[in-house]
Design a protein around this motif. Structure first.
Motif, PDB file in Angstrom:
ATOM      1  N   ILE A 149       9.716  19.791   0.905  1.00 12.84           N
ATOM      2  CA  ILE A 149       9.744  18.428   0.364  1.00 12.84           C
ATOM      3  C   ILE A 149      10.850  18.253  -0.667  1.00 12.84           C
ATOM      4  N   ILE A 150      10.934  19.187  -1.602  1.00 13.10           N
ATOM      5  CA  ILE A 150      11.916  19.040  -2.681  1.00 13.10           C
ATOM      6  C   ILE A 150      13.326  19.383  -2.203  1.00 13.10           C
ATOM      7  N   GLU A 151      13.466  20.536  -1.542  1.00 13.32           N
ATOM      8  CA  GLU A 151      14.808  20.954  -1.125  1.00 13.32           C
ATOM      9  C   GLU A 151      15.393  20.054  -0.038  1.00 13.32           C
ATOM     10  N   GLU A 153       6.914  12.040   0.641  1.00 11.27           N
ATOM     11  CA  GLU A 153       5.569  12.604   0.756  1.00 11.27           C
ATOM     12  C   GLU A 153       4.525  11.514   0.952  1.00 11.27           C
ATOM     13  N   HIS A 191       2.307  25.239  -2.938  1.00  9.94           N
ATOM     14  CA  HIS A 191       3.305  24.918  -3.969  1.00  9.94           C
ATOM     15  C   HIS A 191       4.699  25.338  -3.501  1.00  9.94           C
ATOM     16  N   SER A 204      14.488  16.731   0.272  1.00 11.11           N
ATOM     17  CA  SER A 204      14.345  15.327  -0.166  1.00 11.11           C
ATOM     18  C   SER A 204      13.472  14.523   0.797  1.00 11.11           C
ATOM     19  N   ARG A 240       5.908  23.003  -0.730  1.00  9.62           N
ATOM     20  CA  ARG A 240       6.437  21.733  -1.250  1.00  9.62           C
ATOM     21  C   ARG A 240       7.858  21.926  -1.777  1.00  9.62           C
ATOM     22  N   LYS A 241       8.083  23.014  -2.505  1.00  5.70           N
ATOM     23  CA  LYS A 241       9.418  23.267  -3.042  1.00  5.70           C
ATOM     24  C   LYS A 241      10.428  23.501  -1.920  1.00  5.70           C
ATOM     25  N   HIS A 242      10.034  24.311  -0.940  1.00  5.33           N
ATOM     26  CA  HIS A 242      10.955  24.729   0.120  1.00  5.33           C
ATOM     27  C   HIS A 242      11.324  23.572   1.042  1.00  5.33           C
TER      28      HIS A 242
END
Length: 660
Positions: free
Chosen positions: A70-72, A77, A63, A74, A66-68
Motif C-alpha cells: 500500500i505505502i510503497e 486503501e 503491517h 501508493s 501494508r508497508k510493502h
C-alpha cells in the motif's frame, strides 16, 4: 552476567534434528499462538482463535504487507462490508460457480472433498511403495481438533508396479485440473474408498462454499458472507477513479475477513472457514499492460511451474528471470510479472524460505471463470505445496458484468491526441416514454441496448420493425421494448475521448496460510536439545522484539527495569519483562520458542555501572554496553538499520566479566 555467554560466534545447526510437524504444533498450542475456537464446547472444525503471540505475529505480517504494497506502491486503501446482497454474487458468478466437488461415504454419510480424497489416497499408496522398496519415508501426524488425538496417516508397505507409480505421479501433478466427473472416474479406476472407514463413496457433486444468510428482520433480502474482498473494490470503482483524478493505472487494496464453508477443513490454519485476506486490484488499460517499475524487478529470478508442464503430468521447475518469463509470454504481461516479483520479495522479507517457494500457473480446468492468466505463489510445507497467494489477470470481467447488471458505467476515459471519425449504429431513446415505462430500471435497460454492439443494434432495429422486442440482462431479468421507445440509425461521430473498461490484475493473499508456512520454515531445535524449539522469526514480524531479564526479582532492579522499558517504548520497540523465579537459561528458552530475537540481561553490576548485555536468539552470542548504547543498537536491529554483524562492531563481546 548471563549464563549463556560465549567467546566467539556460535555455529547454528538447524538440521541437527529432523523437522516434525508434531513438535511445532505442540509448541504453537502450548504457547497459545492459536487454538481451536469454542474448544471447551468441543470446538468447530475450521475455526481458530489466535492467542497473544499469534495475534501479534498476524498483525506484524499485515503491517509489513501494508508497508510493502500500500505505502510503497501508493495504493488506495478500502474497508468494505462483509455481508453482501445476493444479486452482487449472482452477477459476479459466485452463486453459480464458487464450488468444490464433494463425495459422501455411502454408509456413514461422511463428506469428503473429492480432489483431496484422490490426492491423499494416491500419496499414501506411493508412500507405502517407498517403504516396501526400503526408501525412507517420514510419516506425519494430523491432529483432530475435536478429539485432540494424533491420527496417523494410514499407509501399507506394498510395492507398486513401476507403471502404476508413474500413473499415480502423473495424476497428482495435475490434480487441480480435473473436473468433478473426471475425479469420479479416477475414484472408480483406482478403487478409492474412504480411508477412515474403508467404505465406498458416491459420485462427486458440487457444493457452493459461500455462507448464506438474510439481511433485515423479514428475511426477504438474501445475502452472503463474502468469500473474498474483491467485489467491494469493483462496486466502488467509479469513486476510486474519481479519487485518483481519473488516472489509469492505479490500484486499490483491502485487508479484511472472508468466509468459505469448507467441505472438510483440516490441516490447521491451511484450510479454515474464516480467515484474513489481503487483496489488491490493479486497474490497467487493456491496450497497455506495461508497468513503469517493471525494470526494477525484470532481472529477479523466480521458480516457475508452467501449465503445459503440469498438463503433461510433470513437475519440473523453470528458474528464469521475470523479464524472460514475460518476454516468452509464459507470464502474460509486465504488470502480472511485476506483481509476481513483488510477492516473492514480500514473502522472502518476512522469513519464508525462497528455496521452498514456487509460482504455479493455473491449468485450463482450474482457471477461475474471470481469469485470463493466473499464478499461485505456493510454499512447501510438511503438508506439501500450499497455495498462499493467487495472482490473476481478471481481464475486464468484473467491471463489465456489474455495469451490465446495474446500468451504471464502470469505465475510464482517455483524451485522444487525434480525434477518431467513424460511422456507427447509434440508439436514440424516447426519454419520456422510456422513463414512464421502465421507471427505476431505465438505466439498466439502456445499458442492455448500449451493450449490444454494432451487430446487435442492427438486429434490434430489424426486429423492432416487426414489433415489440424482449431483451434481458445478466441476471435474466426481461424487459419489453417497443418501436416507439428507441430509434436506431447509423451516424457519423467524432470521438475525442476514448472510453474503455479497465482490466484488473489481482494479487490475493491468504494471511493465515502464509503465517503457518512461515512458522514451519523458521522452526528448528538446538543441536544440544531436541525439545528446545526455536522460532527464527525476522525481527520485523516477531511478536516480541526484546526480552528484559533481571537476574533477580529483588526491588533494587525495579528502577532500572522501568528506565529500560521506558526507553525501548520511546524507541518504538515492543519489549516484555520476565522477572519470574526461573533460571535465566529457561527464561531465554521460553522466549526462543516465541521467536523473540533479542534479550537484555541485568545483574547487580548493571545497577552499579548502568550496563547490560544483549543476547541474540539464534547464535546465543552476547554483547555488552551502557544501557543507552544497547537500547540504540536494539532499535536499529529491530527496524532493519543494522544486522548482528554490524551490532558486533558497535558493542564489545560479553566474556562474563563486567569490564565496560
Amino acid at each position: 552476567m548471563a549464563t549463556e555467554a560465549t567467546t566467539g560466534p556460535s555455529p547454528i545447526n538447524k538440521t541437527a534434528h529432523p523437522f516434525t510437524r508434531g513438535a511445532l504444533e505442540d509448541l504453537l498450542s502450548r504457547r497459545f499462538f492459536y487454538a481451536p475456537a469454542f474448544e471447551i464446547y468441543g470446538g468447530v472444525a475450521g475455526l481458530y482463535d489466535y492467542g497473544p503471540p499469534g495475534s501479534a505475529l498476524h498483525a506484524n505480517i499485515l503491517h509489513e504487507w501494508r508497508k510493502h504494497f500500500i505505502i510503497e506502491e501508493s495504493m488506495l486503501e478500502l474497508d468494505t462490508t462483509i455481508m453482501t446482497p445476493s444479486p452482487v454474487f449472482e452477477t459476479s458468478g459466485h452463486v453459480a460457480r464458487f464450488a468444490d466437488w464433494m463425495v459422501k461415504d455411502t454408509k456413514t454419510g461422511d463428506v469428503l472433498r473429492a480432489d483431496h480424497l484422490v490426492e491423499g489416497v494416491l500419496e499414501a499408496r506411493l508412500k507405502g511403495d517407498k517403504e516396501a522398496r526400503g526408501v525412507a519415508a517420514t510419516e506425519e501426524a494430523e491432529v483432530d481438533p475435536k478429539k485432540k488425538k494424533k491420527k496417523a496417516v494410514k499407509t501399507t508397505a506394498v510395492k507398486l508396479d513401476d507403471v502404476v507409480v508413474q500413473e499415480y505421479e502423473t495424476v497428482l501433478n495435475q490434480i487441480d485440473n480435473y473436473t468433478g466427473p473426471q475425479l469420479g472416474e479416477l475414484i472408480q479406476k483406482f478403487n478409492i474408498v474412504n480411508p477412515d472407514t474403508g467404505n465406498p463413496v458416491d459420485e462427486p457433486v458440487q457444493f457452493n462454499l459461500m455462507f448464506d444468510s438474510s439481511i433485515g428482520p423479514t428475511g426477504k433480502i438474501k445475502g452472503y458472507l463474502r468469500p473474498e474482498t474483491a467485489q467491494g473494490h469493483f462496486l466502488n470503482f467509479q469513486r476510486l477513479l474519481a479519487f485518483n483524478n481519473g488516472q489509469i493505472p492505479f490500484a486499490s487494496a483491502q485487508i479484511g475477513r472472508s468466509f468459505r464453508n469448507e467441505i472438510s477443513p483440516r490441516a490447521g490454519l491451511l484450510r479454515v472457514r474464516e480467515f484474513t485476506m489481503s487483496e489488491i486490484e490493479h486497474y490497467v488499460d487493456p491496450l497497455d499492460k506495461s508497468h513503469s517499475r517493471f525494470p526494477e524487478v525484470k532481472d529477479l529470478k523466480l521458480r516457475f511451474l508452467a501449465k503445459d508442464v503440469q498438463a503433461a503430468g510433470r513437475s519440473e521447475i523453470s528458474e528464469i528471470t521475470v523479464g524472460e518469463a514475460v518476454a516468452s509470454k509464459m507470464v502474460d504481461n509486465e504488470t502480472l510479472g511485476y506483481f509476481l516479483a513483488r510477492i516473492y520479495l514480500f514473502l522472502s522479507k518476512i522469513g519464508v524460505d525462497h528455496d521452498r517457494l514456487r509460482f504455479r500457473q493455473h491449468m485450463a480446468n482450474e482457471m477461475a471463470h474471470y481469469a485470463s492468466d493466473c499464478w499461485d505463489a505456493e510454499i512447501e510445507t510438511s503438508y506439501g505445496w500450499i497455495e498462499c497467494v493467487g495472482c490473476a489477470d481478471r481481464s475486464a470481467y468484473d467491471l463489465t458484468v456489474h455495469s451490465k447488471a446495474t446500468g451504471k458505467p464502470l469505465v475510464a476515459r482517455q483524451n485522444l491526441a487525434e480525434p477518431i471519425v467513424e460511422e456507427k449504429e447509434t440508439p436514440e431513446f424516447n426519454l419520456k416514454l422510456w422513463g414512464k415505462t421502465f421507471k427505476g430500471d431505465g438505466d439498466r435497460v439502456k445499458a442492455i441496448v448500449n451493450g449490444l454492439g454494432e451487430d446487435g443494434l442492427v438486429k434490434l432495429r430489424d426486429d423492432l420493425s416487426k414489433g415489440p422486442v424482449e431483451v434481458s440482462d445478466a441476471n435474466g431479468d426481461k424487459f419489453t421494448i417497443t418501436p416507439e421507445m428507441v430509434k436506431i440509425e447509423k451516424k457519423t461521430t467524432k470521438i475525442s475521448i476514448r472510453e474503455f473498461t479497465p482490466n484488473v490484475i489481482e494479487p490475493s493473499f491468504g494471511i493465515g496460510r502464509i503465517m503457518y508456512s512461515l512458522l514451519e520454515h523458521v522452526y528448528w531445535a538446538r543441536e544440544s536439545d531436541a525439545a528446545r524449539g526455536v522460532l527464527s522469526l525476522p525481527p520485523m514480524v516477531a511478536p516480541t522484539k526484546c526480552l528484559i531479564v533481571p537476574i533477580s526479582n529483588q526491588e533494587v532492579f525495579q528502577p532500572l527495569i522501568k528506565d529500560i522499558s521506558s526507553k525501548l517504548r520511546a524507541a518504538g520497540v515492543y519489549a516484555r519483562v520476565d522477572d519470574s523465579g526461573a533460571s535465566i537459561g529457561k527464561r531465554y528458552a521460553r522466549n526462543d520458542e516465541l521467536g523473540t530475537p533479542y534479550g537484555c540481561t541485568l545483574d547487580f553490576a548493571s545497577v552499579q555501572n548502568g550496563t547490560m548485555t544483549l543476547r541474540e536468539r539464534d547464535t546465543t552470542d552476547q554483547l555488552i554496553g551502557k544501557v543507552d548504547e544497547v537500547v540504540e543498537v536494539v532499535k536499529d536491529l529491530v527496524f532493519g538499520q543494522l544486522d548482528w554483524e554490524g551490532a558486533c562492531k558497535k558493542l564489545p563481546k560479553y566474556t562474563g566479566v563486567q569490564d565496560v
